[in-house]
Design a protein around this motif. Sequence first.
Motif, short mmCIF file in Angstrom:
data_model
loop_
_atom_site.label_atom_id
_atom_site.label_comp_id
_atom_site.label_asym_id
_atom_site.label_seq_id
_atom_site.Cartn_x
_atom_site.Cartn_y
_atom_site.Cartn_z
N THR A 129 13.51 0.95 1.01
CA THR A 129 12.48 1.88 0.58
C THR A 129 11.89 2.52 1.83
O THR A 129 11.45 1.82 2.75
CB THR A 129 11.37 1.16 -0.21
N ASN B 293 13.19 5.23 -2.66
CA ASN B 293 14.23 4.19 -2.62
C ASN B 293 15.57 4.81 -2.28
O ASN B 293 15.95 5.84 -2.84
CB ASN B 293 14.36 3.52 -4.00
N SER C 40 12.88 -8.70 2.73
CA SER C 40 11.43 -8.59 2.47
C SER C 40 10.65 -8.32 3.75
O SER C 40 9.56 -8.86 3.96
CB SER C 40 10.89 -9.85 1.79
N ASN D 236 9.24 -1.15 -7.20
CA ASN D 236 10.03 -0.83 -6.00
C ASN D 236 10.23 -2.05 -5.12
O ASN D 236 10.82 -1.96 -4.07
CB ASN D 236 9.31 0.23 -5.15
N GLY D 237 9.68 -3.19 -5.53
CA GLY D 237 9.78 -4.37 -4.69
C GLY D 237 8.66 -4.41 -3.68
O GLY D 237 8.63 -5.25 -2.80
N LEU D 238 7.70 -3.49 -3.75
CA LEU D 238 6.59 -3.52 -2.81
C LEU D 238 5.36 -2.92 -3.45
O LEU D 238 5.45 -2.16 -4.40
CB LEU D 238 6.92 -2.76 -1.53
N ASN E 224 18.57 -1.52 -1.48
CA ASN E 224 17.81 -2.38 -0.60
C ASN E 224 16.69 -1.77 0.20
O ASN E 224 15.85 -2.49 0.71
CB ASN E 224 18.78 -3.05 0.42
N LYS F 46 14.40 -4.69 1.24
CA LYS F 46 14.19 -5.66 0.15
C LYS F 46 15.05 -6.90 0.33
O LYS F 46 14.70 -7.97 -0.16
CB LYS F 46 14.50 -5.01 -1.19
#
Length: 403
Positions: free
Chosen positions: A38, A32, A62, A18-20, A36, A59
Motif C-alpha cells: 500500500t 494498493n 506488516s 487495506n490492512g492498515l 502486498n 502487508k
Amino acid sequence: MGEAPAFFEDDLQGDFPNGLLLKSKGCETAVNIGCNKTYVIGATEKESACTIGVRIFDKSTSKWVIPTVLGTKPKPLGGHSAIALDEDRILVIKGNSTSDDCFWFLEVNTAFVREQKTRFGTEVVAWSKGVIGESEKPIVISGPSGVGKGTLISKLMEEFPSMFGFSVSHTTRAPRNNEQNGVHYHFTERSVMEKDIKDEKFLEFAAVHGNLYGTSIEAVEVVTDRGKRCILDIDVQGARSVRASALEAVFIFICPPSFEELEKRLRSRGTETEEQIQKRLRNAKAELEQGNSPGLFDHILVNDDLEKCYKNLKKLLGLGECVKTTKIPVPKLVHIPLEHTVSKIDQKILINCTAPKQEKSAPNMFMLDLSSTKGGAPGRTRGLSIYAVEPSTNGVIGSEVLS
Ligand code: ADP
Ligand code: 5GP
C-alpha cells in the motif's frame, strides 16, 4: 476524493480493509498495488512544506518502508486523488490546479524503477510529471569542436525563435568572455555536478577535453514544456548515451570540409589557448571516426559553405519558408477543483468535478486519455490528452480541449 480515502497519521491496526489504519490528519491517500503493498502519498507533519512524502506499507511483513524517491517531485498538494493505473504506476491528480501541473505519475515498478532498486538496494519510487500533448523529437547536434555547431544552432534559433529552444548544459569548464551562466551553460563546480549525476538528474554526461559536460533532464524538459523543440549541442559520447536512453531524438553529425579547415576555424574563434586547441584537435580525429559509427547518427552534414549547410539543415528538419508562422495548437488549461472523483476505464480516467466553482458553461467532467503516453521517470510522461465529457451523453467523449 479519488479512489482511496484520505488518511492521516500512521497507527497500524490489523483488520482495516487495506490492512492498515491511519489516523486522519489531512491529505494523504493510500493506494494498493498487488496483494502486498500500500502506497501512502501526501504531506506528513514531519515533512517540510515543499515535499510530498511517500511511504509503503508492506502487508507481508506488516512494516512501513520509506523508499528512495527519484525524479522531480510535485509541489505540495492541498488535496489530491490517486488511482492505480496498473502494477507499475499510480496516477496522482492535484486538486485546485490546472492541467499543466495537476497530473503526476508515481512509478513504483516500471523498468526504470526496477533498475534503480537494484542500484540503490532499497525500495525506490520515481515521480514523473504528466504533460498534455506531444512535442516534436529533440534534435541532437554533434561534431568536433570548431566545426560550426553553435553557429548553425544560433541561426536556427534566430530564424525560428518560437519553434526551437536550446538545452542549456552543465559544465565544469570556465566561462568564456561572452558566455552567460544559465544561457550558454550552467557553469558548475565538479563536486556539485558529480552529486547531481549520482542523484540521477542527468540524461547524459561525459568528460570532454578535460572537463565534465552534461545534459540535465530538467534542461530538456523546460524547453519541451514551453512547447518548443529542444536542441542539444553535445559531443559524440553524449549522443551515444542519449541514443541508449528513453529519449527519442533526431541525431545530426556536423563534419568539417577538411581537418585543416577545422583547425583554421578553431584558431580563428580565438577562445582557446594553444594547449587547449591541440587537445581539441586530437579529440576531433576520434570524433570524426565515431561520427560514422553505424546506427548512431541519422544525418551527416558537411559544413563547408555556411549558408549551404544551414539550408540543408533546415531541409532535413522539414523547415521551408512557409513554416515560419506555423503554430502548433497548445492545449487549453483545464482547471481541476479540489473536490473531484476519479474512475478508470482501461487507459481512460474519468474525472468528475462534483463541486465546480467554474463558469456555468464550463464542463465539469473530463476524460483523461493515457493510451498514447510516452517517456516517464526520470523525465516527463508525455502524450496525455484530455477531453470534456457531456454528462447527458452518458460518457460519450466530446471534443478535445484545445485552444
Ligand atoms: P562549434 O560550436 O562547433 O565549436 P562554432 O560555431 O563556435 O563551432 O564555430 C567555430 C568558428 O568557425 C566560429 O568562429 C564560426 O564563426 C566559424 N564558422 C562556423 N561555420 C563556418 C563555415 N561554414 N565557414 C567558415 N567559418 C565558419
Ligand atoms: P565547448 O567547451 O566548446 O563549449 O564544448 C566542447 C564540447 O562539449 C562540444 O563538442 C560540445 O558539443 C560538447 N558539449 C557541450 N555540452 C555538452 C553536454 O551537455 N554533454 C556532452 N556530452 N557534451 C557537451
